[in-house]
Scaffold this motif. Sequence first.
Motif, PDB file in Angstrom:
ATOM      1  N   LEU A 185      -3.412  -1.962   4.496  1.00  0.00           N
ATOM      2  CA  LEU A 185      -4.217  -0.859   5.012  1.00  0.00           C
ATOM      3  C   LEU A 185      -4.424  -1.010   6.522  1.00  0.00           C
ATOM      4  CD1 LEU A 185      -5.866   1.678   4.380  1.00  0.00           C
ATOM      5  CD2 LEU A 185      -7.815   0.198   3.851  1.00  0.00           C
ATOM      6  N   ASP A 186      -4.549  -2.220   6.990  1.00  0.00           N
ATOM      7  CA  ASP A 186      -4.714  -2.454   8.427  1.00  0.00           C
ATOM      8  C   ASP A 186      -3.503  -1.946   9.215  1.00  0.00           C
ATOM      9  OD1 ASP A 186      -7.187  -3.579   8.091  1.00  0.00           O
ATOM     10  OD2 ASP A 186      -6.468  -5.648   8.135  1.00  0.00           O
ATOM     11  N   ASP A 187      -2.293  -2.177   8.680  1.00  0.00           N
ATOM     12  CA  ASP A 187      -1.084  -1.701   9.353  1.00  0.00           C
ATOM     13  C   ASP A 187      -1.059  -0.174   9.406  1.00  0.00           C
ATOM     14  OD1 ASP A 187       0.199  -4.251   9.855  1.00  0.00           O
ATOM     15  OD2 ASP A 187       0.549  -4.370   7.708  1.00  0.00           O
ATOM     16  N   LEU A 188      -1.434   0.450   8.298  1.00  0.00           N
ATOM     17  CA  LEU A 188      -1.497   1.911   8.262  1.00  0.00           C
ATOM     18  C   LEU A 188      -2.476   2.438   9.306  1.00  0.00           C
ATOM     19  CD1 LEU A 188      -1.018   4.721   6.832  1.00  0.00           C
ATOM     20  CD2 LEU A 188      -3.002   4.126   5.419  1.00  0.00           C
ATOM     21  N   GLN A 189      -3.656   1.854   9.374  1.00  0.00           N
ATOM     22  CA  GLN A 189      -4.673   2.325  10.306  1.00  0.00           C
ATOM     23  C   GLN A 189      -4.244   2.116  11.756  1.00  0.00           C
ATOM     24  OE1 GLN A 189      -8.073   0.157   8.790  1.00  0.00           O
ATOM     25  NE2 GLN A 189      -8.738   1.895   7.550  1.00  0.00           N
ATOM     26  N   LEU A 239       0.876  -1.160   0.000  1.00  0.00           N
ATOM     27  CA  LEU A 239       0.000   0.000   0.000  1.00  0.00           C
ATOM     28  C   LEU A 239       0.917   1.214   0.000  1.00  0.00           C
ATOM     29  CD1 LEU A 239      -2.748   1.535   0.624  1.00  0.00           C
ATOM     30  CD2 LEU A 239      -2.069   1.322   3.029  1.00  0.00           C
ATOM     31  N   THR A 240       0.708   2.121  -0.929  1.00  0.00           N
ATOM     32  CA  THR A 240       1.548   3.315  -1.017  1.00  0.00           C
ATOM     33  C   THR A 240       0.765   4.531  -0.540  1.00  0.00           C
ATOM     34  OG1 THR A 240       2.791   2.424  -2.900  1.00  0.00           O
ATOM     35  CG2 THR A 240       2.889   4.803  -2.540  1.00  0.00           C
ATOM     36  N   VAL A 241       1.348   5.262   0.395  1.00  0.00           N
ATOM     37  CA  VAL A 241       0.700   6.449   0.954  1.00  0.00           C
ATOM     38  C   VAL A 241       1.546   7.676   0.642  1.00  0.00           C
ATOM     39  CG1 VAL A 241      -0.042   7.593   3.071  1.00  0.00           C
ATOM     40  CG2 VAL A 241      -0.384   5.133   2.803  1.00  0.00           C
ATOM     41  N   PHE A 242       0.893   8.712   0.132  1.00  0.00           N
ATOM     42  CA  PHE A 242       1.531  10.013  -0.035  1.00  0.00           C
ATOM     43  C   PHE A 242       1.064  10.908   1.105  1.00  0.00           C
ATOM     44  CE2 PHE A 242       1.626   8.389  -4.339  1.00  0.00           C
ATOM     45  CZ  PHE A 242       2.818   8.864  -4.867  1.00  0.00           C
ATOM     46  N   ASN A 243       1.977  11.328   1.956  1.00  0.00           N
ATOM     47  CA  ASN A 243       1.700  12.369   2.934  1.00  0.00           C
ATOM     48  C   ASN A 243       2.223  13.679   2.354  1.00  0.00           C
ATOM     49  OD1 ASN A 243       0.375  10.981   4.920  1.00  0.00           O
ATOM     50  ND2 ASN A 243       2.156  10.701   6.234  1.00  0.00           N
ATOM     51  N   LEU A 244       1.324  14.596   2.054  1.00  0.00           N
ATOM     52  CA  LEU A 244       1.689  15.872   1.428  1.00  0.00           C
ATOM     53  C   LEU A 244       1.468  17.008   2.415  1.00  0.00           C
ATOM     54  CD1 LEU A 244      -0.054  15.321  -2.038  1.00  0.00           C
ATOM     55  CD2 LEU A 244       2.296  14.729  -1.384  1.00  0.00           C
ATOM     56  N   PHE A 245       2.481  17.841   2.587  1.00  0.00           N
ATOM     57  CA  PHE A 245       2.435  18.931   3.574  1.00  0.00           C
ATOM     58  C   PHE A 245       2.831  20.241   2.896  1.00  0.00           C
ATOM     59  CE2 PHE A 245       3.852  15.018   5.575  1.00  0.00           C
ATOM     60  CZ  PHE A 245       3.061  14.894   6.695  1.00  0.00           C
ATOM     61  N   ASP A 246       2.109  21.311   3.187  1.00  0.00           N
ATOM     62  CA  ASP A 246       2.490  22.658   2.772  1.00  0.00           C
ATOM     63  C   ASP A 246       2.948  23.434   4.000  1.00  0.00           C
ATOM     64  OD1 ASP A 246       1.872  22.419   0.022  1.00  0.00           O
ATOM     65  OD2 ASP A 246      -0.255  22.715   0.468  1.00  0.00           O
ATOM     66  N   THR A 247       3.938  24.317   3.800  1.00  0.00           N
ATOM     67  CA  THR A 247       4.416  25.171   4.880  1.00  0.00           C
ATOM     68  C   THR A 247       4.385  26.627   4.432  1.00  0.00           C
ATOM     69  OG1 THR A 247       6.736  24.982   4.202  1.00  0.00           O
ATOM     70  CG2 THR A 247       5.911  23.346   5.769  1.00  0.00           C
ATOM     71  N   VAL A 248       4.499  27.534   5.404  1.00  0.00           N
ATOM     72  CA  VAL A 248       4.416  28.961   5.097  1.00  0.00           C
ATOM     73  C   VAL A 248       5.623  29.434   4.293  1.00  0.00           C
ATOM     74  CG1 VAL A 248       4.386  31.274   6.105  1.00  0.00           C
ATOM     75  CG2 VAL A 248       2.982  29.466   7.106  1.00  0.00           C
ATOM     76  N   ASP A 249       6.816  28.980   4.681  1.00  0.00           N
ATOM     77  CA  ASP A 249       8.027  29.468   4.041  1.00  0.00           C
ATOM     78  C   ASP A 249       9.109  28.388   4.078  1.00  0.00           C
ATOM     79  OD1 ASP A 249       8.869  29.455   6.723  1.00  0.00           O
ATOM     80  OD2 ASP A 249       8.495  31.605   6.959  1.00  0.00           O
ATOM     81  N   ARG A 250      10.295  28.718   3.568  1.00  0.00           N
ATOM     82  CA  ARG A 250      11.387  27.751   3.494  1.00  0.00           C
ATOM     83  C   ARG A 250      11.908  27.377   4.882  1.00  0.00           C
ATOM     84  NH1 ARG A 250      10.957  25.156  -1.240  1.00  0.00           N
ATOM     85  NH2 ARG A 250      10.664  26.647  -2.940  1.00  0.00           N
TER      86      ARG A 250
END
Length: 236
Positions: A67-71, A11-22
């Motif tokens: 998916l069970d491991d992820l949860q 199972l491939t999960v993308f965790n995508l995060f945005d931040t205010v600045d560098r």
Amino acid sequence: MPFITPDNGSLTVFNLFDTVDRAGQKTLLDTMEGIIKGANYPGWRSSTLHGGLDKPCAANYIQWRSLDDLQERYEGENFQHNTVPYFKELTTTVHLLKTEVIATHLHPSLERIEISPQRDDFTVIVIMGVEPGNQATLVDLFAKPDSSMQDVPGYRSNSILRGLDGDFVVNYAQWESREAYETFHNLPEDERPAHTRAMRAQARPLLTSRSSNTYEVVFARSASDQPSAEQSAGGR
């Protein structure tokens, strides 16, 4: 190091995060690297941390056994009460995308797709929204091999992943450089091969949204990189 393949059952999960600045991006990447270094969760297979190039953000490409491991990990008390609140302080938006690899395409010079900071890939992650009833059609269109890509300067690989929620498809691509990618991306439509134009014409009306960003891999670790129990005991 992690590899992308449609037949490893992950199972491939993308965790995508945005931040205010560098500065926020650096803090986020340092924090995530520390978490990955200590990862030993049941079913966790690998994590590959990407730093955003076009905007301050991060992407974690994570492979799980199921998916069970992820949860089990994400529903745990420590994750819910400590990890989640902390990441909310560090970021402006957080997205968790559960996917499976459907197809991989790679240049003939490559034997397999590796995602590693030891490589110098210019990485592009494209998220394509689609109505659930059209997802299978969109996946099929992008999953078909395109032999013309092997002649595109700077092309290395791309992987097509189906969103398990049914309403998106991900294209994870590796290029030699930003210049090579932008030259291809900005190519006038009438200069593309006829079969490519036909595929793009079929796919375009199916999209409900499209977002992308460019990245570099900054850290990666697999479960197979963990020391044995004997080594761990000796290091205490």
